[in-house]
Design an enzyme around this catalytic site. Sequence first.
Site, PDB file in Angstrom:
ATOM      1  N   ASN A 129     -82.368  12.872  39.471  1.00 38.12           N
ATOM      2  CA  ASN A 129     -83.303  13.107  38.374  1.00 38.12           C
ATOM      3  C   ASN A 129     -83.227  14.521  37.808  1.00 38.12           C
ATOM      4  O   ASN A 129     -83.684  14.762  36.698  1.00 38.12           O
ATOM      5  CB  ASN A 129     -84.729  12.831  38.871  1.00 38.12           C
ATOM      6  CG  ASN A 129     -85.784  13.219  37.866  1.00 38.12           C
ATOM      7  OD1 ASN A 129     -85.862  12.656  36.779  1.00 38.12           O
ATOM      8  ND2 ASN A 129     -86.587  14.225  38.211  1.00 38.12           N
ATOM      9  N   TYR A 164     -77.493  17.793  25.338  1.00 34.50           N
ATOM     10  CA  TYR A 164     -78.212  16.755  26.070  1.00 34.50           C
ATOM     11  C   TYR A 164     -77.580  15.390  25.842  1.00 34.50           C
ATOM     12  O   TYR A 164     -77.410  14.597  26.769  1.00 34.50           O
ATOM     13  CB  TYR A 164     -79.677  16.768  25.636  1.00 34.50           C
ATOM     14  CG  TYR A 164     -80.592  15.945  26.502  1.00 34.50           C
ATOM     15  CD1 TYR A 164     -80.817  16.289  27.832  1.00 34.50           C
ATOM     16  CD2 TYR A 164     -81.263  14.836  25.991  1.00 34.50           C
ATOM     17  CE1 TYR A 164     -81.668  15.543  28.630  1.00 34.50           C
ATOM     18  CE2 TYR A 164     -82.117  14.082  26.785  1.00 34.50           C
ATOM     19  CZ  TYR A 164     -82.321  14.444  28.107  1.00 34.50           C
ATOM     20  OH  TYR A 164     -83.162  13.698  28.898  1.00 34.50           O
ATOM     21  N   ILE A 211     -91.327  10.416  27.355  1.00 33.10           N
ATOM     22  CA  ILE A 211     -92.186  10.278  28.530  1.00 33.10           C
ATOM     23  C   ILE A 211     -93.094  11.504  28.605  1.00 33.10           C
ATOM     24  O   ILE A 211     -92.643  12.634  28.444  1.00 33.10           O
ATOM     25  CB  ILE A 211     -91.350  10.161  29.824  1.00 33.10           C
ATOM     26  CG1 ILE A 211     -90.303   9.048  29.691  1.00 33.10           C
ATOM     27  CG2 ILE A 211     -92.265   9.913  31.020  1.00 33.10           C
ATOM     28  CD1 ILE A 211     -90.854   7.652  29.475  1.00 33.10           C
TER      29      ILE A 211
END
Length: 277
Positions: free
Chosen positions: A113, A182, A215
């Site tokens: 993660n 990214y 999120i």
Amino acid sequence: MTGLSSSKRELTGKVAIVTGAGRMRGIGRGTANVLARMGASVVVTGTGRDPNTYPDDEKDAGWRDIESTAEQVRSYGVESLPLVSNVSDESDVQRMVDATVDEFGRLDIIVNNAAAPYGNDRVSVLDLTTEVFKTVVDVKVMGTFYACRAAVRQMIEQGEGGRVINLSSTMGKSGRPNTSAYNAANFAVDGFTQALAKEVGEQGITVNSVCPGLIETARLDPMGRTDRWDARLAEIPMKRAGTDEEVGELIGFLASPRAAYITGQSLNVNGGVITER
């Protein structure tokens, strides 16, 4: 939030590593809690953040980074080991896996993660420095590679299969302006996931990536919660951001015996946003 996967102790006896699990509002913490509710012992890692850099809500809550996540994990009646680890350092990643095996005797699940902080990478390619681009890739791509290699070696040695879950993003499927580093890193993670899944499937090891959309986590605090945030919400059919534990529930499912025939996939959790592939 408790879902079907977290209400069953189907991971009892399993050992998991979750990297990037030190934030109070974060996918790593949410995932660690889901896996703990499912019965797994969980190693939680973080970079050892300076407490002076914690967001105000963490300071107000007396949050203590991975130590606090480990306390939450233990509240479900399982063991937890907090480790400071730099996933972009090959030897540090091997120490992480070795420490896990020394403590618990095995490794069954790894959730990759960890990611570089959101912020100075979100600029035009013309303004993006080599150093910033390299940092994003070193943490997300090289970190995933180092951790997968070390974990899979251990899983093969054990001979009982395993679960590898890599965190990607819906921006690993569709490029956006001013997110080239990214995008590149997450596209790489998805491709790496597919390749590794085909290499280790015969050993009973599944490898999948989870691709969150927007999120509600501390990672996105630099974006603010103003007009730009509202514009992103407007793009989502469900008109809201997801939560860290909603992502964790998908990861928990992929870590479970019920997902034994799912591998090599890149699964969206984004409130209905359709990506380009």
